[in-house]
Design a protein around this motif. Structure first.
Motif, short mmCIF file in Angstrom:
data_model
loop_
_atom_site.label_atom_id
_atom_site.label_comp_id
_atom_site.label_asym_id
_atom_site.label_seq_id
_atom_site.Cartn_x
_atom_site.Cartn_y
_atom_site.Cartn_z
N LEU A 35 31.70 -18.38 7.03
CA LEU A 35 31.34 -19.66 6.40
C LEU A 35 30.10 -19.50 5.53
N VAL A 36 29.06 -18.87 6.07
CA VAL A 36 27.81 -18.72 5.31
C VAL A 36 28.06 -17.93 4.03
N LEU A 37 28.81 -16.84 4.15
CA LEU A 37 29.05 -16.02 2.96
C LEU A 37 29.95 -16.75 1.95
N THR A 38 30.90 -17.55 2.43
CA THR A 38 31.73 -18.32 1.51
C THR A 38 30.87 -19.33 0.75
N LEU A 39 29.89 -19.93 1.44
CA LEU A 39 28.99 -20.87 0.78
C LEU A 39 28.11 -20.18 -0.27
N HIS A 40 27.89 -18.88 -0.10
CA HIS A 40 27.11 -18.14 -1.09
C HIS A 40 28.00 -17.48 -2.15
N ALA A 41 29.30 -17.78 -2.09
CA ALA A 41 30.24 -17.07 -2.96
C ALA A 41 29.95 -17.30 -4.43
N ARG A 42 29.51 -18.52 -4.80
CA ARG A 42 29.23 -18.80 -6.21
C ARG A 42 28.06 -17.95 -6.70
N SER A 43 27.02 -17.87 -5.86
CA SER A 43 25.88 -17.02 -6.23
C SER A 43 26.32 -15.57 -6.37
N LEU A 44 27.21 -15.15 -5.46
CA LEU A 44 27.68 -13.77 -5.52
C LEU A 44 28.48 -13.54 -6.81
N ASN A 45 29.28 -14.55 -7.21
CA ASN A 45 30.02 -14.44 -8.48
C ASN A 45 29.06 -14.17 -9.63
N LEU A 46 27.95 -14.93 -9.66
CA LEU A 46 26.99 -14.78 -10.74
C LEU A 46 26.26 -13.45 -10.63
N LEU A 47 25.98 -13.03 -9.37
CA LEU A 47 25.29 -11.74 -9.17
C LEU A 47 26.13 -10.58 -9.67
N MET A 48 27.45 -10.76 -9.65
CA MET A 48 28.33 -9.68 -10.13
C MET A 48 28.15 -9.42 -11.62
N LEU A 49 27.51 -10.38 -12.33
CA LEU A 49 27.23 -10.18 -13.75
C LEU A 49 26.00 -9.29 -13.94
N GLY A 50 25.22 -9.12 -12.88
CA GLY A 50 23.97 -8.40 -12.99
C GLY A 50 22.86 -9.29 -12.48
N GLU A 51 21.83 -8.68 -11.89
CA GLU A 51 20.80 -9.48 -11.22
C GLU A 51 20.00 -10.31 -12.22
N ARG A 52 19.70 -9.73 -13.39
CA ARG A 52 18.89 -10.49 -14.35
C ARG A 52 19.66 -11.70 -14.86
N ASP A 53 20.95 -11.51 -15.22
CA ASP A 53 21.77 -12.63 -15.69
C ASP A 53 21.86 -13.70 -14.62
N GLY A 80 19.90 -19.27 -12.69
CA GLY A 80 19.36 -20.11 -11.62
C GLY A 80 19.66 -19.63 -10.21
N VAL A 81 20.12 -18.39 -10.05
CA VAL A 81 20.39 -17.89 -8.70
C VAL A 81 19.08 -17.33 -8.13
N GLU A 82 18.77 -17.74 -6.89
CA GLU A 82 17.60 -17.17 -6.24
C GLU A 82 18.01 -15.79 -5.72
N VAL A 83 17.90 -14.80 -6.58
CA VAL A 83 18.47 -13.49 -6.32
C VAL A 83 17.95 -12.91 -5.00
N ARG A 84 16.61 -12.95 -4.84
CA ARG A 84 16.00 -12.35 -3.66
C ARG A 84 16.51 -12.98 -2.37
N ARG A 85 16.55 -14.34 -2.36
CA ARG A 85 16.97 -15.05 -1.15
C ARG A 85 18.44 -14.74 -0.84
N VAL A 86 19.28 -14.76 -1.87
CA VAL A 86 20.71 -14.51 -1.67
C VAL A 86 20.90 -13.10 -1.10
N ARG A 87 20.16 -12.14 -1.69
CA ARG A 87 20.29 -10.76 -1.23
C ARG A 87 19.92 -10.64 0.26
N VAL A 88 18.80 -11.28 0.64
CA VAL A 88 18.36 -11.22 2.04
C VAL A 88 19.41 -11.85 2.95
N VAL A 89 19.90 -13.03 2.56
CA VAL A 89 20.88 -13.73 3.40
C VAL A 89 22.14 -12.87 3.56
#
Lengths: 349, 314
Positions: A227-245, A250-259
């Motif tokens: 459930l937690v990872l599914t809720l982060h799925a949108r952020s993960l979609n955006l992260l797949m473009l690259g961390e800077r993008d 608006g993705v909190e890259v650091r927090r998403v990575r830690v979670v």
């Protein structure tokens, strides 16, 4: 396999609705298949149980024996069903963790077993067994710690000046895996000879020692983690473009990575503590999910969770029936199915 | 990804090819080696349990044992003073601990063994040391394999080791003594209804004694039938549900001895078996059941007394 910037960024409300519908429909179908497999595999085992009486007892959730003898009832509800549920939890956990690692590390080859994360959890479990043998709770706890440390080690090793390239990541995984394998060999020398044999079996992934204490823990972690990872799925979609993008979007890259690292380590830790290192589940299942449903993590993560559960249930049924009343470790079956399937998938893409 | 996976596959293919090449090379070496040993003339020859014809010098003064049961046999036939090496598991009799250690059964140190200059190394097939055996033979060290599957096999091991060490009379005397004790047990339980027993080697995962294990024969002689007597192999991993479905009337837990507290509880699947409900769970010293040596008769007696206490009441 990985969506282009344009089609993810331009995801309109309508597309979101389509995605949601696709997620619900595919997950409902997979959940149905999972339920069906739990029932069907409950009727399969080294001992023959009367099918209609078993179905009746299962339908009553174990409240009425429906004419099963006490031994048959015990086999169904004390031995077979808990093992099937553990298989589901382990499969779901590993496939979810695999899908998450693949998205976060932007690497389709990332897999808990191949990156050495399962080995990290195995070392943790073995330390718990050697030093706190009686206390079962220490096993998932130390397995989680081991998985997390291994994850961090792989991640740090893989991140060079040029960023984490897929090749670097796999090399880091190989280094961590071999290093931890030697640690495992070292820890086995601390154990008495009679236990080493059962440990080699366990290391390959084995579900026969289903612990009544760890089963609810494993199921809870599998469900909550998915459930937690599914809720982060949108952020993960955006992260797949690259961390800077992703950061710019608006993705909190650091927090998403830690979670994601924490949750994935927890998933691997709980499944390894309960069943050893079942390989290839985190690789094959998310690949199949993406191939059939597309690379959107909002679909592929929950689909991988359900598909992983289904995959390990079927693999373990093969493991416990193919040479009955003797048994094989389930990890041997998943690798036997997983490795050739993986080669086939790679050739197709 | 595609490129990488290709190279990954290629690496696999190359390592596989290398492995095959190594195996071919190795089997070629063994083939030439075999012919050279067959040509050498020997003082005496004994066929071991692996079916190998092993030649020994007329007098054997230095012997190494790679298994605790073999160490016990060497001491029991009065040749303990000729034992120059033993494994870390060899803890009986007490004098054995004074002998040099060469590692454990699975990981013996080849260097240590060769430096101890033995004429004979005794091994049990449980140690699975095929490569190792070839290396010792190339040093002109005779390797004798024992692999008893029943009590008669244990007696045969004792007599063969007696022959190798020129302790024929002591070995025959020991076997006669052990055979009498075994016969006495069998006589006592002969009229009793055999007890259906499950032998739990380890709980998680569940291992048991199969067809080829010598304890399966021991249980039969102790007035019992192992419910897993027909399962192929010596120590198979066994299905929890089949163990429960077999409805064992008694459970044997080999524990204690060198095992310490290990394996002292019944596996969860069997907690509601007839055996556990009736309290017929018997803990028996693992050293007497897991070692096919002279003390196996102690294990036989302990099991028979546990299964049929009334037969030994007077």
């Amino acid at each position: 396999m990985i969506g282009t910037a344009a089609n993810v960024v331009s995801a309109t409300a309508r597309q979101n609705r389509v995605t949601l519908r696709k997620t619900v429909v595919s997950c409902a179908l997979l959940a149905g298949a999972l339920l069906l497999s739990i029932v069907l595999m409950s009727l399969t085992g080294s001992e023959q149980l009367p099918a209609s009486a078993s179905l009746c007892a299962l339908a009553s959730f174990g409240t009425t024996p429906c004419g099963l003898t006490r031994d048959q009832f015990d086999i169904l509800f004390q031995i077979r069903l808990p093992r099937i549920l553990l298989a589901a939890a382990v499969g779901g956990s590993l496939a979810t963790a695999g899908a998450a690692y693949q998205a976060l590390l932007r690497n389709p080859l990332a897999e808990p077993y191949l990156l050495g994360i399962s080995n990290g959890a195995a070392v943790g479990t073995m330390i718990a067994l050697v030093f706190f043998g009686a206390n079962e709770w220490t096993r998932p706890l130390l397995a989680f710690t081991g998985a997390l440390l291994a994850t961090l080690a792989v991640y740090r090793l893989a991140r060079g000046r040029a960023g984490a390239t897929p090749e670097r990541l796999i090399l880091a995984g190989v280094i961590v895996t071999t290093f931890l394998s030697s640690v495992i060999v070292f820890v086995t020398t601390l154990m008495d000879a009679t236990r080493i044999r059962s440990f080699t079996f366990w290391l390959l992934g084995d579900l026969s020692g289903t612990s009544k204490t760890l089963l609810p823990v494993a199921i809870t972690i599998a469900v909550a983690g998915a459930l937690v990872l599914t809720l982060h799925a949108r952020s993960l979609n955006l992260l797949m473009l690259g961390e800077r993008d992703a950061f710019d979007l608006g993705v909190e890259v650091r927090r998403v990575r830690v979670v994601v690292f924490l949750v994935a380590s927890l998933l691997v830790g709980s499944s390894v503590a309960a069943s050893g290192s079942v390989g290839y589940v985190g690789l094959v299942v998310p690949h199949l999910a993406r191939l059939s449903l597309g690379s959107d993590n909002r679909i592929s993560i929950p689909a991988a969770a359900l598909g992983g559960a289904l995959f390990v249930i079927v693999a373990d049924t093969v493991a416990r029936t193919i040479i009955a009343p003797r048994e094989l470790p389930v990890g041997a079956i998943t690798a036997l199915i997983g490795a050739p399937l993986f080669i086939y998938l790679l050739k197709r893409t | 990804v595609g490129l990488f996976s290709l190279s990954h596959l290629q690496t696999k293919a190359i390592s596989l090819a290398a492995l095959v090449a190594c195996l071919l090379f190795f089997s070629a070496c063994t083939a030439t080696h075999k012919t050279s040993t067959e040509n050498s003339s020997a003082a005496r020859e004994i066929i071991d349990d692996a079916g190998r014809r092993v030649s020994f010098p007329a007098q054997v003064d230095r012997v190494i044992s790679l298994a605790p049961n073999l160490t016990e046999i060497v001491f029991a036939i009065g040749a303990g003073n000729r034992l120059v090496g033993r494994t870390s598991y060899c803890n009986y009799p007490a004098e054995a601990k004074a002998v040099a250690e060469i590692g454990d059964t699975l990981h013996p140190s080849l260097e240590r063994i060769i430096s101890l200059k033995p004429q004979v190394v005794l091994i049990s097939t449980a140690s699975q040391l095929e490569v190792f055996t070839q290396q010792l033979q190339s040093q002109n060290i005779a390797v004798f394999v024992t692999d008893p599957h029943d009590l008669n096999g244990v007696f045969r091991s004792i007599e063969q080791i007696g022959l190798i060490l020129n302790q024929k009379e002591q070995a025959e005397h020991l076997v006669q003594n052990l055979r009498e004790r075994a016969n006495a047990v069998e006589e006592a339980v002969k009229q009793k209804q055999p007890v259906r027993v499950f032998y739990q080697v380890s709980a998680e995962p569940l291992y048991t004694a199969g067809h080829d294990a010598f304890v399966t024969d021991l249980m039969r002689r102790a007035g019992a039938i192992s419910v897993t007597a027909d399962v192929p192999g010596a120590w198979p991993k066994y299905s929890n549900e089949s163990a429960l479905a077999a409805k064992p009337e008694a459970i044997v837990l080999p524990t204690g001895g060198s095992m310490g507290e290990g394996n002292s509880t019944v596996t969860e699947a069997l907690r509601r078996s007839p055996a556990a409900l009736a309290g017929r769970v018997y803990k028996i010293n693992d050293d007497h059941l897991a070692r096919p040596g002279p003390r196996a008769i102690d294990g036989l007696e302990a099991m028979a007394r546990a299964f049929h206490p009334e037969a030994f009441s007077q």
